[in-house]
Write a protein that holds these residues in place. Structure first.
Motif, mmCIF file in Angstrom:
data_model
loop_
_atom_site.group_PDB
_atom_site.id
_atom_site.type_symbol
_atom_site.label_atom_id
_atom_site.label_comp_id
_atom_site.label_asym_id
_atom_site.label_seq_id
_atom_site.Cartn_x
_atom_site.Cartn_y
_atom_site.Cartn_z
ATOM 1 N N GLY A 1 7.255 -7.222 -5.903
ATOM 2 C CA GLY A 1 7.093 -8.144 -7.012
ATOM 3 C C GLY A 1 7.507 -7.555 -8.342
ATOM 4 N N ASN A 2 7.525 -6.234 -8.432
ATOM 5 C CA ASN A 2 7.857 -5.571 -9.681
ATOM 6 C C ASN A 2 9.294 -5.031 -9.691
ATOM 7 N N ASN B 1 -2.484 -11.283 -3.390
ATOM 8 C CA ASN B 1 -2.208 -10.948 -4.790
ATOM 9 C C ASN B 1 -1.899 -9.449 -4.956
ATOM 10 N N TRP C 1 7.469 5.165 -10.864
ATOM 11 C CA TRP C 1 6.705 3.926 -10.865
ATOM 12 C C TRP C 1 5.323 4.139 -10.257
ATOM 13 N N ASP D 1 2.905 -7.445 -6.467
ATOM 14 C CA ASP D 1 3.350 -6.664 -7.629
ATOM 15 C C ASP D 1 2.936 -5.190 -7.543
ATOM 16 N N ASP D 2 2.031 -4.866 -6.627
ATOM 17 C CA ASP D 2 1.536 -3.493 -6.483
ATOM 18 C C ASP D 2 2.267 -2.696 -5.408
ATOM 19 N N LYS E 1 1.646 -11.536 -1.044
ATOM 20 C CA LYS E 1 1.471 -12.559 -2.087
ATOM 21 C C LYS E 1 0.133 -13.274 -1.929
ATOM 22 N N GLU F 1 10.466 -3.845 -13.201
ATOM 23 C CA GLU F 1 10.221 -4.718 -14.355
ATOM 24 C C GLU F 1 9.247 -4.100 -15.351
ATOM 25 N N SER F 2 8.191 -3.466 -14.844
ATOM 26 C CA SER F 2 7.200 -2.868 -15.741
ATOM 27 C C SER F 2 7.153 -1.370 -15.512
ATOM 28 N N THR G 1 5.925 -1.626 -3.358
ATOM 29 C CA THR G 1 7.377 -1.537 -3.269
ATOM 30 C C THR G 1 7.723 -1.101 -1.859
ATOM 31 N N ARG H 1 2.971 0.720 -11.687
ATOM 32 C CA ARG H 1 2.199 -0.227 -10.895
ATOM 33 C C ARG H 1 0.791 -0.335 -11.454
ATOM 34 N N ARG H 2 0.111 -1.398 -11.097
ATOM 35 C CA ARG H 2 -1.276 -1.590 -11.501
ATOM 36 C C ARG H 2 -2.110 -0.468 -10.916
#
Length: 180
Positions: free
Chosen positions: A71-72, A33, A115, A36-37, A30, A153-154, A39, A157-158
């Motif tokens: 995060g995802n 940042n 993902w 979210d990338d 976190k 969620e999306s 798992t 991944r980025r």
């Protein structure tokens, strides 16, 4: 954690250690940042019996547990099917507390692969060669393959700014570049 003896005492210690380590990792992800990338999938290569052995521990078994952090990840949910009957007469009890799993490893990893960007069926079959054998079908009591929309969620991944150089026979890859 091969606790053939004193499983309750040993698990309390190991779970505390795992919780502290994962907490530190999540905090750092976190801070950078990157949560979210990423798992994180925590799993065991085998499970334990649900009945104790004579040493206050448990023995090797089939049915295992996995959990995912990221995060995802669609968190706060339990997937799979708990057995209706875990007594010795239960359909999934193979004896001595060994429970046949209803959700295979491949069901979880199918979604993670998608993902990560593996979306062609032929590519998924290379990543998970047993996924066709592991998936349940309606009515047979076993879980089907999860897709990325089931556990994330999306959609993906980025993307990272990375050049990939894969040799012709696909035996290896080297990565060069920087993350955005």
């Amino acid at each position: 954690w091969d606790h053939h003896r004193l499983v309750k005492e040993n698990l309390q210690i190991k779970f505390s250690e795992l919780n502290e380590a994962l907490g530190s990792l999540v905090t750092e992800l976190k801070a950078q940042n990157r949560f979210d990338d990423v798992t994180i999938v925590v799993a065991s290569e085998f499970a334990r019996t649900i009945t104790p052995n004579s040493g206050g521990g448990s023995d090797h078994a089939w049915g295992g547990h996995y959990f995912m952090i990221g995060g995802n990840v669609k968190g706060g949910k339990v997937y799979g099917k708990y057995p209706d009957n875990i007594t010795p007469d239960g359909a999934l009890n193979l004896g001595r507390g060994r429970i046949l799993p209803t959700t295979s490893w491949d069901c979880i990893w199918n979604s993670v692969c998608q993902w990560m960007g593996v979306d062609e069926e032929s590519e998924l079959d290379v990543c998970l060669p047993n996924r066709g054998n592991a998936a349940g079908v309606d009515g047979n009591g076993f879980t089907g393959l999860f897709g990325q929309d089931d556990l994330f969620e999306s959609a993906s991944r980025r993307q990272l700014d990375v050049d990939m150089d894969v040799d012709a026979d696909r035996r290896g890859a080297s990565l060069r570049g920087q993350r955005n």
